[in-house]
Motif scaffolding. Sequence first.
Motif, PDB file in Angstrom:
ATOM      1  N   LEU A 195      60.564  70.635 -15.878  1.00  0.00           N
ATOM      2  CA  LEU A 195      60.006  71.065 -14.586  1.00  0.00           C
ATOM      3  C   LEU A 195      60.020  69.915 -13.575  1.00  0.00           C
ATOM      4  O   LEU A 195      60.340  70.111 -12.401  1.00  0.00           O
ATOM      5  CB  LEU A 195      58.578  71.581 -14.784  1.00  0.00           C
ATOM      6  CG  LEU A 195      57.817  71.941 -13.507  1.00  0.00           C
ATOM      7  CD1 LEU A 195      58.469  73.136 -12.793  1.00  0.00           C
ATOM      8  CD2 LEU A 195      56.349  72.251 -13.809  1.00  0.00           C
ATOM      9  N   GLN A 196      59.693  68.707 -14.055  1.00  0.00           N
ATOM     10  CA  GLN A 196      59.727  67.540 -13.144  1.00  0.00           C
ATOM     11  C   GLN A 196      61.112  67.390 -12.524  1.00  0.00           C
ATOM     12  O   GLN A 196      61.255  67.201 -11.311  1.00  0.00           O
ATOM     13  CB  GLN A 196      59.386  66.255 -13.905  1.00  0.00           C
ATOM     14  CG  GLN A 196      57.963  66.157 -14.408  1.00  0.00           C
ATOM     15  CD  GLN A 196      57.772  64.946 -15.311  1.00  0.00           C
ATOM     16  OE1 GLN A 196      58.679  64.130 -15.507  1.00  0.00           O
ATOM     17  NE2 GLN A 196      56.597  64.815 -15.874  1.00  0.00           N
ATOM     18  N   ARG A 197      62.143  67.486 -13.361  1.00  0.00           N
ATOM     19  CA  ARG A 197      63.520  67.328 -12.838  1.00  0.00           C
ATOM     20  C   ARG A 197      63.856  68.469 -11.881  1.00  0.00           C
ATOM     21  O   ARG A 197      64.552  68.277 -10.887  1.00  0.00           O
ATOM     22  CB  ARG A 197      64.537  67.278 -13.984  1.00  0.00           C
ATOM     23  CG  ARG A 197      64.512  65.975 -14.774  1.00  0.00           C
ATOM     24  CD  ARG A 197      65.787  65.816 -15.605  1.00  0.00           C
ATOM     25  NE  ARG A 197      65.988  66.921 -16.521  1.00  0.00           N
ATOM     26  CZ  ARG A 197      65.412  67.037 -17.704  1.00  0.00           C
ATOM     27  NH1 ARG A 197      64.601  66.085 -18.138  1.00  0.00           N
ATOM     28  NH2 ARG A 197      65.633  68.078 -18.466  1.00  0.00           N
ATOM     29  N   GLN A 198      63.354  69.650 -12.194  1.00  0.00           N
ATOM     30  CA  GLN A 198      63.635  70.814 -11.347  1.00  0.00           C
ATOM     31  C   GLN A 198      63.010  70.637  -9.954  1.00  0.00           C
ATOM     32  O   GLN A 198      63.633  70.966  -8.939  1.00  0.00           O
ATOM     33  CB  GLN A 198      63.055  72.051 -12.034  1.00  0.00           C
ATOM     34  CG  GLN A 198      63.567  73.355 -11.499  1.00  0.00           C
ATOM     35  CD  GLN A 198      62.902  74.533 -12.187  1.00  0.00           C
ATOM     36  OE1 GLN A 198      61.879  74.384 -12.860  1.00  0.00           O
ATOM     37  NE2 GLN A 198      63.487  75.695 -12.027  1.00  0.00           N
ATOM     38  N   ILE A 199      61.794  70.094  -9.915  1.00  0.00           N
ATOM     39  CA  ILE A 199      61.135  69.848  -8.621  1.00  0.00           C
ATOM     40  C   ILE A 199      61.919  68.798  -7.845  1.00  0.00           C
ATOM     41  O   ILE A 199      62.146  68.921  -6.640  1.00  0.00           O
ATOM     42  CB  ILE A 199      59.662  69.413  -8.836  1.00  0.00           C
ATOM     43  CG1 ILE A 199      58.834  70.587  -9.375  1.00  0.00           C
ATOM     44  CG2 ILE A 199      59.057  68.867  -7.553  1.00  0.00           C
ATOM     45  CD1 ILE A 199      57.431  70.230  -9.831  1.00  0.00           C
ATOM     46  N   ARG A 200      62.378  67.769  -8.549  1.00  0.00           N
ATOM     47  CA  ARG A 200      63.143  66.699  -7.889  1.00  0.00           C
ATOM     48  C   ARG A 200      64.453  67.226  -7.316  1.00  0.00           C
ATOM     49  O   ARG A 200      64.869  66.828  -6.239  1.00  0.00           O
ATOM     50  CB  ARG A 200      63.457  65.587  -8.894  1.00  0.00           C
ATOM     51  CG  ARG A 200      62.260  64.886  -9.458  1.00  0.00           C
ATOM     52  CD  ARG A 200      61.725  63.815  -8.571  1.00  0.00           C
ATOM     53  NE  ARG A 200      62.649  62.726  -8.360  1.00  0.00           N
ATOM     54  CZ  ARG A 200      62.509  61.794  -7.432  1.00  0.00           C
ATOM     55  NH1 ARG A 200      61.476  61.845  -6.608  1.00  0.00           N
ATOM     56  NH2 ARG A 200      63.381  60.822  -7.295  1.00  0.00           N
ATOM     57  N   SER A 201      65.124  68.101  -8.079  1.00  0.00           N
ATOM     58  CA  SER A 201      66.470  68.518  -7.653  1.00  0.00           C
ATOM     59  C   SER A 201      66.436  69.747  -6.734  1.00  0.00           C
ATOM     60  O   SER A 201      67.462  70.097  -6.155  1.00  0.00           O
ATOM     61  CB  SER A 201      67.364  68.796  -8.871  1.00  0.00           C
ATOM     62  OG  SER A 201      66.825  69.848  -9.629  1.00  0.00           O
ATOM     63  N   LEU A 202      65.277  70.373  -6.603  1.00  0.00           N
ATOM     64  CA  LEU A 202      65.184  71.541  -5.712  1.00  0.00           C
ATOM     65  C   LEU A 202      65.553  71.124  -4.288  1.00  0.00           C
ATOM     66  O   LEU A 202      64.949  70.196  -3.750  1.00  0.00           O
ATOM     67  CB  LEU A 202      63.758  72.102  -5.737  1.00  0.00           C
ATOM     68  CG  LEU A 202      63.588  73.436  -5.016  1.00  0.00           C
ATOM     69  CD1 LEU A 202      64.077  74.580  -5.890  1.00  0.00           C
ATOM     70  CD2 LEU A 202      62.120  73.670  -4.645  1.00  0.00           C
ATOM     71  N   PRO A 203      66.516  71.793  -3.655  1.00  0.00           N
ATOM     72  CA  PRO A 203      66.946  71.334  -2.323  1.00  0.00           C
ATOM     73  C   PRO A 203      66.010  71.775  -1.200  1.00  0.00           C
ATOM     74  O   PRO A 203      66.448  72.058  -0.092  1.00  0.00           O
ATOM     75  CB  PRO A 203      68.346  71.960  -2.190  1.00  0.00           C
ATOM     76  CG  PRO A 203      68.296  73.161  -3.052  1.00  0.00           C
ATOM     77  CD  PRO A 203      67.322  72.894  -4.167  1.00  0.00           C
ATOM     78  N   LYS A 204      64.734  71.841  -1.499  1.00  0.00           N
ATOM     79  CA  LYS A 204      63.704  72.229  -0.520  1.00  0.00           C
ATOM     80  C   LYS A 204      62.483  71.358  -0.803  1.00  0.00           C
ATOM     81  O   LYS A 204      62.201  71.075  -1.978  1.00  0.00           O
ATOM     82  CB  LYS A 204      63.316  73.704  -0.707  1.00  0.00           C
ATOM     83  CG  LYS A 204      64.502  74.649  -0.673  1.00  0.00           C
ATOM     84  CD  LYS A 204      64.187  76.072  -1.084  1.00  0.00           C
ATOM     85  CE  LYS A 204      65.481  76.885  -1.101  1.00  0.00           C
ATOM     86  NZ  LYS A 204      65.312  78.313  -1.280  1.00  0.00           N
ATOM     87  N   PRO A 205      61.755  70.940   0.224  1.00  0.00           N
ATOM     88  CA  PRO A 205      60.582  70.096  -0.019  1.00  0.00           C
ATOM     89  C   PRO A 205      59.492  70.821  -0.806  1.00  0.00           C
ATOM     90  O   PRO A 205      59.243  72.008  -0.581  1.00  0.00           O
ATOM     91  CB  PRO A 205      60.084  69.757   1.397  1.00  0.00           C
ATOM     92  CG  PRO A 205      61.227  70.024   2.298  1.00  0.00           C
ATOM     93  CD  PRO A 205      62.012  71.136   1.668  1.00  0.00           C
ATOM     94  N   VAL A 206      58.873  70.074  -1.724  1.00  0.00           N
ATOM     95  CA  VAL A 206      57.732  70.602  -2.481  1.00  0.00           C
ATOM     96  C   VAL A 206      56.509  69.754  -2.121  1.00  0.00           C
ATOM     97  O   VAL A 206      56.540  68.526  -2.243  1.00  0.00           O
ATOM     98  CB  VAL A 206      57.988  70.536  -4.002  1.00  0.00           C
ATOM     99  CG1 VAL A 206      56.819  71.165  -4.765  1.00  0.00           C
ATOM    100  CG2 VAL A 206      59.300  71.234  -4.365  1.00  0.00           C
ATOM    101  N   ILE A 207      55.453  70.418  -1.679  1.00  0.00           N
ATOM    102  CA  ILE A 207      54.225  69.723  -1.287  1.00  0.00           C
ATOM    103  C   ILE A 207      53.147  70.005  -2.333  1.00  0.00           C
ATOM    104  O   ILE A 207      52.830  71.175  -2.592  1.00  0.00           O
ATOM    105  CB  ILE A 207      53.726  70.198   0.094  1.00  0.00           C
ATOM    106  CG1 ILE A 207      54.827  70.016   1.163  1.00  0.00           C
ATOM    107  CG2 ILE A 207      52.455  69.454   0.487  1.00  0.00           C
ATOM    108  CD1 ILE A 207      54.442  70.572   2.543  1.00  0.00           C
ATOM    109  N   ALA A 208      52.595  68.942  -2.928  1.00  0.00           N
ATOM    110  CA  ALA A 208      51.457  69.127  -3.841  1.00  0.00           C
ATOM    111  C   ALA A 208      50.200  69.292  -2.996  1.00  0.00           C
ATOM    112  O   ALA A 208      49.947  68.485  -2.088  1.00  0.00           O
ATOM    113  CB  ALA A 208      51.331  67.923  -4.767  1.00  0.00           C
TER     114      ALA A 208
END
Length: 271
Positions: free
Chosen positions: A97-110
């Motif tokens: 999941l960590q890698r998926q969040i990193r590679s997602l081509p859209k910003p992820v905000i915690a």
Amino acid sequence: LQWERVKEYQDIIYERAEGIARVTINRPEVHNAFRPETIKEMIDAFNHIRDDDSTGVVLLTGAGDQAFCSGGDQRVRGHGGYVGEDDHVPRLNVLDLQRQIRSLPKPVIAVVAGYAIGGGHVLHVVCDLTIAADNARFGQAGPRVGSFDAGYGATLLGRIVGHKKAKEIWFLCRQYTAQEALEMGLVNAVVPLERLHDEAIAWAKEILKMSPTAIRFLKMAFNADTDGLAGLQMLAGDATMLFYMTDEAKEGQRAFLEKRAPDFSKFRRLP
Ligand code: 2NE
């Protein structure tokens, strides 16, 4: 916003509205600790988000105001990983999941209220931005409970707050207030708890006004800097995507299909 549920899950809530997706870890009875099934559902939701052209920004949060996430569910930690209820297989699928969040081509905000601890802290570390409520508490717990995350958990944290501070966070397992996290550059903003979600939505809306391709390339540029060849691959993949949109690339494909030599003569070699 009028949140629309995209898909029903057991451990998480996945909803979207006006270009924003929100993934909520929904296990407040254990401070939103994750078990393998929780992560499996998150991976499924993030896969959907990746393909969903209507979503431009993701908010990752925890249910309630007591915790963002308290890491791996210690009740199901077994010999070699966190054990699945049905398949009885021990795994550390949060790393996927960590890698998926990193590679997602859209910003992820915690979006963090309450505790972001252990593997839950690492989840906010791998997000692109963090908005914290004034009751947020950050820290690692691994060395106290016989665990560690020597991947992004240690090294990306070191890039964010510096090695001395990252080692302090890991070696002493202290908790830090939202204000302390802000001062060390670990979060982007601290707001009163009651304003947390509105503030996160405001940040998301601001990003949504920007060029999606520019944002995408910038995210991947940071990955190229921190993630070695895997990071470079993400940036390079985006370059290929753009190149496929040019007449020059299309000429190469057309020539192959038409069984002729490609003619690239009209394409300029810019300085
Ligand atoms: C988060 C913290 C500091 C909160 O303390 P407090 O006193 O406010 O709450 P309490 O009473 O500890 O927690 C409330 C309920 O949530 C459960 C607790 O057991 C408690 O349940 P009841 O006793 O009321 O039934 N709970 C909280 N965290 C849990 C967890 N992670 N797993 C299962 N149940 C949990 C305090 O709760 C705390 O220190 N939690 C443990 C933090 C922790 O050790 N996390 C794992 C770190 S290792 C990791 O996540 C990891 C990794 O290192 C590498 C790869 C993957 C994962």
